[in-house]
Design a protein around this motif. Sequence first.
Motif, PDB file in Angstrom:
ATOM      1  N   ASP A   1       1.816 -10.206  -9.082  1.00 46.26           N
ATOM      2  CA  ASP A   1       3.227 -10.108  -9.470  1.00 46.26           C
ATOM      3  C   ASP A   1       3.816  -8.775  -9.077  1.00 46.26           C
ATOM      4  O   ASP A   1       4.934  -8.451  -9.414  1.00 46.26           O
ATOM      5  N   LEU A   2       3.002  -7.989  -8.394  1.00 43.64           N
ATOM      6  CA  LEU A   2       3.377  -6.608  -8.151  1.00 43.64           C
ATOM      7  C   LEU A   2       3.213  -6.291  -6.666  1.00 43.64           C
ATOM      8  O   LEU A   2       2.192  -6.601  -6.072  1.00 43.64           O
ATOM      9  N   LEU A   3       4.251  -5.666  -6.087  1.00 38.84           N
ATOM     10  CA  LEU A   3       4.157  -5.180  -4.706  1.00 38.84           C
ATOM     11  C   LEU A   3       4.147  -3.658  -4.748  1.00 38.84           C
ATOM     12  O   LEU A   3       5.034  -3.060  -5.339  1.00 38.84           O
ATOM     13  N   ILE A   4       3.120  -3.070  -4.143  1.00 39.34           N
ATOM     14  CA  ILE A   4       3.070  -1.608  -4.124  1.00 39.34           C
ATOM     15  C   ILE A   4       3.210  -1.132  -2.683  1.00 39.34           C
ATOM     16  O   ILE A   4       2.397  -1.478  -1.827  1.00 39.34           O
ATOM     17  N   PHE A   5       4.238  -0.365  -2.427  1.00 35.52           N
ATOM     18  CA  PHE A   5       4.491   0.115  -1.068  1.00 35.52           C
ATOM     19  C   PHE A   5       3.890   1.505  -0.876  1.00 35.52           C
ATOM     20  O   PHE A   5       3.973   2.355  -1.746  1.00 35.52           O
ATOM     21  N   ASP A   6       3.300   1.699   0.301  1.00 34.34           N
ATOM     22  CA  ASP A   6       2.727   3.001   0.622  1.00 34.34           C
ATOM     23  C   ASP A   6       3.828   3.993   0.979  1.00 34.34           C
ATOM     24  O   ASP A   6       3.629   5.191   0.934  1.00 34.34           O
ATOM     25  N   GLN A   7       4.991   3.482   1.356  1.00 35.00           N
ATOM     26  CA  GLN A   7       6.091   4.360   1.735  1.00 35.00           C
ATOM     27  C   GLN A   7       6.976   4.616   0.529  1.00 35.00           C
ATOM     28  O   GLN A   7       7.115   3.746  -0.329  1.00 35.00           O
ATOM     29  N   GLU A   8       7.563   5.792   0.512  1.00 33.75           N
ATOM     30  CA  GLU A   8       8.495   6.040  -0.591  1.00 33.75           C
ATOM     31  C   GLU A   8       9.748   5.189  -0.374  1.00 33.75           C
ATOM     32  O   GLU A   8      10.320   5.146   0.697  1.00 33.75           O
ATOM     33  N   LEU A   9      10.118   4.463  -1.415  1.00 32.27           N
ATOM     34  CA  LEU A   9      11.293   3.597  -1.320  1.00 32.27           C
ATOM     35  C   LEU A   9      12.470   4.300  -1.971  1.00 32.27           C
ATOM     36  O   LEU A   9      12.318   4.914  -3.018  1.00 32.27           O
ATOM     37  N   ASN A  10      13.636   4.182  -1.335  1.00 31.51           N
ATOM     38  CA  ASN A  10      14.799   4.761  -2.011  1.00 31.51           C
ATOM     39  C   ASN A  10      15.303   3.756  -3.050  1.00 31.51           C
ATOM     40  O   ASN A  10      14.926   2.587  -3.026  1.00 31.51           O
ATOM     41  N   PRO A  11      16.159   4.226  -3.968  1.00 32.39           N
ATOM     42  CA  PRO A  11      16.560   3.352  -5.074  1.00 32.39           C
ATOM     43  C   PRO A  11      17.122   2.003  -4.624  1.00 32.39           C
ATOM     44  O   PRO A  11      16.809   0.977  -5.215  1.00 32.39           O
ATOM     45  N   SER A  12      17.926   2.012  -3.547  1.00 27.76           N
ATOM     46  CA  SER A  12      18.530   0.726  -3.193  1.00 27.76           C
ATOM     47  C   SER A  12      17.515  -0.206  -2.534  1.00 27.76           C
ATOM     48  O   SER A  12      17.623  -1.423  -2.631  1.00 27.76           O
ATOM     49  N   GLN A  13      16.509   0.378  -1.889  1.00 25.81           N
ATOM     50  CA  GLN A  13      15.450  -0.488  -1.330  1.00 25.81           C
ATOM     51  C   GLN A  13      14.675  -1.175  -2.449  1.00 25.81           C
ATOM     52  O   GLN A  13      14.382  -2.366  -2.377  1.00 25.81           O
ATOM     53  N   VAL A  14      14.356  -0.417  -3.483  1.00 23.58           N
ATOM     54  CA  VAL A  14      13.639  -1.031  -4.614  1.00 23.58           C
ATOM     55  C   VAL A  14      14.455  -2.194  -5.146  1.00 23.58           C
ATOM     56  O   VAL A  14      13.941  -3.286  -5.379  1.00 23.58           O
ATOM     57  N   ARG A  15      15.755  -1.948  -5.282  1.00 21.34           N
ATOM     58  CA  ARG A  15      16.601  -2.992  -5.848  1.00 21.34           C
ATOM     59  C   ARG A  15      16.670  -4.216  -4.942  1.00 21.34           C
ATOM     60  O   ARG A  15      16.493  -5.336  -5.384  1.00 21.34           O
ATOM     61  N   SER A  16      16.894  -3.998  -3.635  1.00 18.95           N
ATOM     62  CA  SER A  16      17.049  -5.192  -2.797  1.00 18.95           C
ATOM     63  C   SER A  16      15.734  -5.956  -2.658  1.00 18.95           C
ATOM     64  O   SER A  16      15.748  -7.190  -2.655  1.00 18.95           O
ATOM     65  N   ILE A  17      14.615  -5.247  -2.580  1.00 23.24           N
ATOM     66  CA  ILE A  17      13.343  -5.981  -2.454  1.00 23.24           C
ATOM     67  C   ILE A  17      13.036  -6.723  -3.765  1.00 23.24           C
ATOM     68  O   ILE A  17      12.591  -7.860  -3.749  1.00 23.24           O
ATOM     69  N   THR A  18      13.311  -6.074  -4.888  1.00 19.82           N
ATOM     70  CA  THR A  18      13.087  -6.733  -6.175  1.00 19.82           C
ATOM     71  C   THR A  18      13.950  -7.990  -6.287  1.00 19.82           C
ATOM     72  O   THR A  18      13.468  -9.062  -6.676  1.00 19.82           O
ATOM     73  N   ASP A  19      15.221  -7.847  -5.931  1.00 14.30           N
ATOM     74  CA  ASP A  19      16.116  -8.995  -6.052  1.00 14.30           C
ATOM     75  C   ASP A  19      15.678 -10.144  -5.157  1.00 14.30           C
ATOM     76  O   ASP A  19      15.720 -11.298  -5.547  1.00 14.30           O
TER      77      ASP A  19
END
Length: 548
Positions: free
Chosen positions: A246-264
Amino acid sequence: MKANQVRRLNNLYRRRTPPAFVVSPELAKAVSRLSFEIRRQIGLLIDRRGWITHVIVGNHQTIVIPNLEKYRSGGGRLKGLRCVHTHLQHDPLTQDDLIDLALLKLDMMAAITMDKEGRPDHIHTAHLLPEGRNGENWRILPSLPPWAPDIDCQALIRSLESEFARKVRSQKVKRKWERALLVSVTAAPRGVAEDSMVELRELAESCNIAVVDTVIQHRQKIDPRFLMGEGKLSQLVILALQKGADLLIFDQELNPSQVRSITDLTDMKVIDRTQMILDIFAQRARSREGKIQVELAQLKYLLPRLVGKGTAMSRLTGGIGGRGPGETKLEVDRRRVRNRIGHLEKLLREIQKQRGQRRARRNKRGLPIISIIGYTNAGKSTLLNTLTKSSVLAESRLFATLDPTSKRKKFPRDVEVIITDTVGFIRQLPEELITAFRATLEELEDADLLLHIIDISNPRFADQVQSVERILESLHLHKIPVLRVLNKQDRVDPVTVKKLARTLDAVAISAKDERTLTNLLDKMELQIKRVMRRKTSANEAKPLLAVS
Ligand SMILES: Nc1nc2c(ncn2[C@@H]2O[C@H](COP(=O)(O)OP(=O)(O)OP(=O)(O)O)[C@@H](O)[C@H]2O)c(=O)[nH]1
Ligand SMILES: [Mg+2]
């Protein structure tokens, strides 16, 4: 749309589909006719009992499925909803349909095509597969006329789901451990990306997360929104479903809007490397100061991410990636976060004042200070324990030590020193942590000698040395004399150890084994004497009384 068409749309909700059908023949007829009249696609979401939960009116080419977050999924379960929609052109399921099937983890995706008069002529259906076949993660069933279903829809969904669950259960992970997929989207060469993923896995395991799979995607151009294309992202979601993650962990630092769009888009919890390191720190912090520093770092990381919908936030702060020190829950309200940051900064200033006084007292006493530094898990605490016969926590976990410890040590020839053990370094140490831990790290400024511990049994040790040296420089500590110590020599063949010691101008030891430390002790003593001599002569050179 005319009033009677709206009424007919609403009436669709009343029709229930019997278990054997993907969509009941009457419903298929009604929805096709309506769609044909208004020249727009119409979509229906149907639950397991055959009731319609949503009617969606799209345009000529697509429908947009609304957010289905409140519908269950996770742990290898499908959404419990299937989507049936009309196609005005005579084409079967499109690539976008299949991507939606995956991203939304639908039970099924079906398209109804119609004849020239708007009567349904075929139903095209696809479902996800519990295990990829020839690189395909979904199966497209033979298309059928709507009145002649020869699949038992309900039974098919049930058996699919139990197959998914069986696959997930067959991969044993520790109880209560969250399951995650590690993802790296990078332009770096394969070897570099892989090494970095090995470390990401260690970080995850230090957080009690079971890594069920890792995916490295090479891209010259990183997509600013999702890092990768939507098609690739949908494959990730299927893989997660197949592995029960249920969890995706990215090796790259994600900016706030990337977290939001990938989550959505994926309906999964998304965190990055930085957040995971912060989480480990939160779990490990023991002292009051440590806890304050970690919470401060977490809140500073969180603040810019506290915008938009509450849902992404609850994912950010629930469970992993959102644990506060000592399992307190992190606040999610912006204003409160700001207030809390102010409060913590004030507390920290007070503590730092006391710390400053302690430092001054210690400096006055004039005992030379040796600080043990190095990459996390290199064996710093083990060395402190062996050198000073103490028992600070040393274990095979990243960031076992957060709070600095100081111990006294007397050398055989009567030189007495203070030895300190510190928090370990890591590649790309999050900025928020460096800031928050600045006070702890500043103590290193008092050191007369740094012992740089290098774990030569780690295949990535050369990079680790570079990272440590870079961090030392950024902390303006590179002027302090450094003694390089190659640790865990017991795990490396002696010829290589010798060669490395020569090329790196270092002493090799096994921190666990006191008998291997003689050479190191001699060098430490020698260095300390040299430093102290320089110090005293510098002091003597100063006039005792300044006369102006
Ligand atoms: N084989 C071997 N293992 C060692 C040696 N020194 C330390 N270790 C192991 O390495 C692991 C990490 O040791 P620690 O002393 O906790 O490392 P650290 O540098 O303090 O780590 P952090 O505080 O997490 O940054 C432990 O499991 C130790 O038992 C050694 O000389 N040989
Ligand atoms: Mg340690």
